[in-house]
Design an enzyme around this catalytic site. Structure first.
Site, short mmCIF file in Angstrom:
data_model
loop_
_atom_site.label_atom_id
_atom_site.label_comp_id
_atom_site.label_asym_id
_atom_site.label_seq_id
_atom_site.Cartn_x
_atom_site.Cartn_y
_atom_site.Cartn_z
N LYS A 165 27.42 -4.52 2.15
CA LYS A 165 27.59 -3.99 3.36
C LYS A 165 28.08 -2.68 3.28
O LYS A 165 28.95 -1.96 4.10
CB LYS A 165 29.10 -4.65 4.10
CG LYS A 165 28.76 -6.37 4.41
CD LYS A 165 29.63 -6.77 5.27
CE LYS A 165 29.08 -8.12 6.04
NZ LYS A 165 29.33 -9.42 5.18
N ARG B 244 11.53 3.41 3.86
CA ARG B 244 11.04 2.47 5.02
C ARG B 244 12.20 1.52 5.21
O ARG B 244 12.98 1.17 4.34
CB ARG B 244 9.84 1.56 4.11
CG ARG B 244 9.65 0.48 4.96
CD ARG B 244 8.29 -0.15 4.45
NE ARG B 244 6.91 0.71 4.80
CZ ARG B 244 5.87 0.09 4.70
NH1 ARG B 244 5.76 -1.17 4.31
NH2 ARG B 244 4.84 0.89 5.24
N HIS C 285 5.07 5.98 11.49
CA HIS C 285 4.68 5.73 10.16
C HIS C 285 3.80 7.11 9.89
O HIS C 285 2.52 6.94 9.66
CB HIS C 285 3.79 4.63 10.08
CG HIS C 285 3.51 4.25 8.69
ND1 HIS C 285 3.74 4.77 7.65
CD2 HIS C 285 3.33 2.78 8.10
CE1 HIS C 285 3.60 4.18 6.37
NE2 HIS C 285 3.29 2.94 6.68
N ARG D 155 0.87 -1.24 0.00
CA ARG D 155 0.02 0.04 0.08
C ARG D 155 0.89 1.35 0.11
O ARG D 155 0.66 2.06 -0.83
CB ARG D 155 -0.77 0.03 1.32
CG ARG D 155 -2.23 -0.71 0.77
CD ARG D 155 -2.91 -1.32 1.94
NE ARG D 155 -1.78 -2.38 2.32
CZ ARG D 155 -1.99 -3.69 1.97
NH1 ARG D 155 -2.99 -3.75 1.01
NH2 ARG D 155 -1.38 -4.42 2.00
N THR D 156 1.67 1.28 1.15
CA THR D 156 2.62 2.79 0.91
C THR D 156 3.30 2.77 -0.49
O THR D 156 3.23 4.13 -1.02
CB THR D 156 3.51 2.49 2.31
OG1 THR D 156 2.62 2.15 3.31
CG2 THR D 156 3.97 3.90 2.55
C1 NCD Z 1 1.43 -1.22 7.95
C2 NCD Z 1 3.10 -0.86 8.09
O1 NCD Z 1 4.04 -1.22 7.32
O2 NCD Z 1 3.38 -0.53 9.22
N1 NCD Z 1 1.35 -1.26 6.62
C3 NCD Z 1 1.02 -0.07 6.01
O3 NCD Z 1 1.84 0.69 5.77
N2 NCD Z 1 -0.16 0.30 5.54
C4 NCD Z 1 0.83 -2.07 9.02
C5 NCD Z 1 1.57 -3.34 8.96
O4 NCD Z 1 2.52 -3.91 8.22
O5 NCD Z 1 1.15 -4.43 9.59
#
Ligand code: NCD
Length: 499
Positions: A86, A107, A141, A56-57
């Site tokens: 590394k 991320r 997040h 999703r993100t």
């Molecule tokens: C979440 C995450 O990655 O923190 N997902 C997201 O970004 N929508 C939740 C999860 O992984 O459970």
């Protein structure tokens, strides 16, 4: 603000402004037309560096960038990077910048990476990049929070005065941490938290909020919104603990039918088994709409990042050291008056004596000084342990002949040994100095380390720890500190134990 790193960096009004900005993007997503602000001669390059899985993100940032017509680079999985060879995280980030990143979305499984990336870029002279945190371990997040708030606003019509349930892995869910942190007591929200002992929300997210906690789903009966989360399997270090909590909570039709008629079920997704298949299409379950709001929200975040990315955010300097000279005397006179102490060590006439160190801290201070390369090879260093002391019971004294400690380390040393006196002997004079523990402690050369093993400062050779002191000890209390990167909180003991 130029970066989106943690929801805790934003004032209430700024959070509202960003959520409303997301709402304004909805028609452009629906009609697939370009918002006027996106029409630019010079389109910024959007880079997505995703070192943990994402559907999703990643997908909604990509779709948002596509709808804005901006060029995008996607790097998904650490195996697509030289991190696998590394290379350090700092060098990876610098390379993205060198190759033209202007909005860099990150991320990672480590915590504090987005803040660290912003610092590294600033130190390296890359001043036109907006960093956006797409999830750093179990910490934050923020972009999810903006879309979650937009979902609640669009569905309930308000972000205040309602009953808000959370269920699942509240200990490790960064979406929960960010979202709860975006509310204040003035929002008059009744929070209801359901989890098992092993997955409870840390008290640091609960301050001032009206919270009821239970292990039973029953308390969620009167909630307006229930936010369900997945057990974050990948964040458990103990497989037995994971087995104990897996599959514990499941929202079935029976459960749902026992709750408020118009309840809304949210979930950041992905879900495993915590939402049963029989309710997947139930109108009370609004998770698809919630995920969709990720697109307008992130369109707005990209526009916002581009608008703010030239701002200067100079890394704040450490606050100036407050110190007090408590005694100044001729060395000869002083030594005659202190004859009795000579039985513990040979007095020195040039150098520093650190006195009133709680037993055990002499060695730790020595280690910090060593890491900072304060000693030369031929320096004579003595840590005399277990000296009887009126104030401390027993104490250590560190005698550093011909060594003078730079003042930027006084604050850190005073934190390790709050009763310390610095005795500086030079030119036949002794000066006794007390330093006030500053509000921020920096781990020069990464000592002290952050006790959180997942904090990026423990991984990257360029990581410099910084702790903000949230609470100075009053009677019966300890220091409470927050790591500037992973945002976890620690006592003084936890920090000095690992020096
Ligand atoms: C979440 C995450 O990655 O923190 N997902 C997201 O970004 N929508 C939740 C999860 O992984 O459970």
């Amino acid at each position: 603000m130029k970066h989106i790193i943690s929801i805790n960096d934003f004032k209430k009004e700024e959070i509202d402004e960003i959520v409303n900005g997301g709402a304004e993007m909805i028609p452009y997503v629906n009609k697939k037309t370009l918002p006027p602000a996106a029409v630019l001669k010079d389109k910024p390059k959007v880079c997505l560096l995703f070192l943990e899985p994402s559907t999703r993100t990643l997908g909604s940032y990509e779709e948002a960038a596509r709808l804005l017509g901006w060029p995008t680079r996607i790097v998904s999985g650490p195996e697509a990077t030289s991190l696998m060879k590394k290379e350090s995280f700092a060098n990876t980030i610098r390379m993205f910048a060198t190759q033209g990143a202007e909005i860099l979305i990150i991320r990672s499984k480590e915590e504090g990476t987005a803040r660290f990336a912003a610092e590294i870029l600033e130190k390296s002279g890359f001043n036109n990049i907006s960093i956006q945190n797409a999830g750093d371990g179990a910490n934050q997040h923020p972009s999810q929070t903006f879309l979650d708030r937009l979902t609640i606003l669009q569905t309930l019509g308000r972000l205040k005065n309602f009953t808000f349930g959370f269920v699942g892995d509240l200990k490790h869910s960064r979406t929960v941490h960010s979202l709860i942190s975006s509310f204040t007591p003035e929002d008059k929200i009744q929070f209801k938290l359901v989890s098992c002992q092993e997955t409870r929300l840390s008290p640091r997210y609960k301050r001032g909020l009206n919270i009821l906690e239970s292990e039973s789903l029953n308390i969620l009966r009167d909630c307006d919104v229930v936010y369900v989360t997945r057990i974050q399997e990948e964040r458990f270090s103990d497989p037995l603990e994971l087995e104990r909590v897996k599959g514990r909570y499941k929202i079935t039709k029976d459960v749902l039918d026992g709750w408020k008629k118009e309840v809304k079920i949210m979930h950041p997704m992905p879900y495993v088994d915590e939402i049963s298949a029989e309710i997947r299409s139930d109108p009370r379950v609004i998770i698809d709409k919630q995920a969709w709001y990720g697109i307008p929200t992130r369109m707005n975040l990209l526009l916002w990042g581009n608008e703010h990315r030239f701002e200067k955010t100079l890394i704040p300097k450490m606050p100036e050291l407050k110190k007090e000279i408590i005694k100044e005397a001729e060395i000869d006179q002083y030594l005659t008056s202190r004859k009795k102490e000579e039985k513990y060590f040979r007095p020195i006439r040039n150098g520093t004596v650190l006195d009133h160190l709680p037993f055990g801290t002499g060695d730790k201070i020595k280690k910090c000084l060593q890491t900072n390369k304060i000693f030369k090879q031929n320096n004579v260093i003595h840590n005399i342990e277990r000296i009887p002391s009126q104030k401390l019971g027993i104490k250590d004294i560190l005698v550093l002949e011909n060594v003078f400690i730079p003042e930027h380390l006084f604050g850190l040393i005073s934190f390790i040994a709050p009763q310390i006196t610095f005795n500086i002997l030079k030119d036949n004079k002794i000066r006794k100095i007390k330093a006030i523990v500053p509000e921020e402690i920096s781990g020069v050369n990464s000592l002290p380390r952050c006790p959180n093993n997942l904090c990026i400062t423990n991984y990257d050779p360029e990581g410099i720890t910084k702790f903000k002191i949230l609470q100075f000890p009053k009677s019966g209390e300890n220091f409470l500190l927050r790591c500037n990167h992973c945002e976890r909180e620690f006592t003084r003991e936890e920090i000095i134990k690992i020096i």
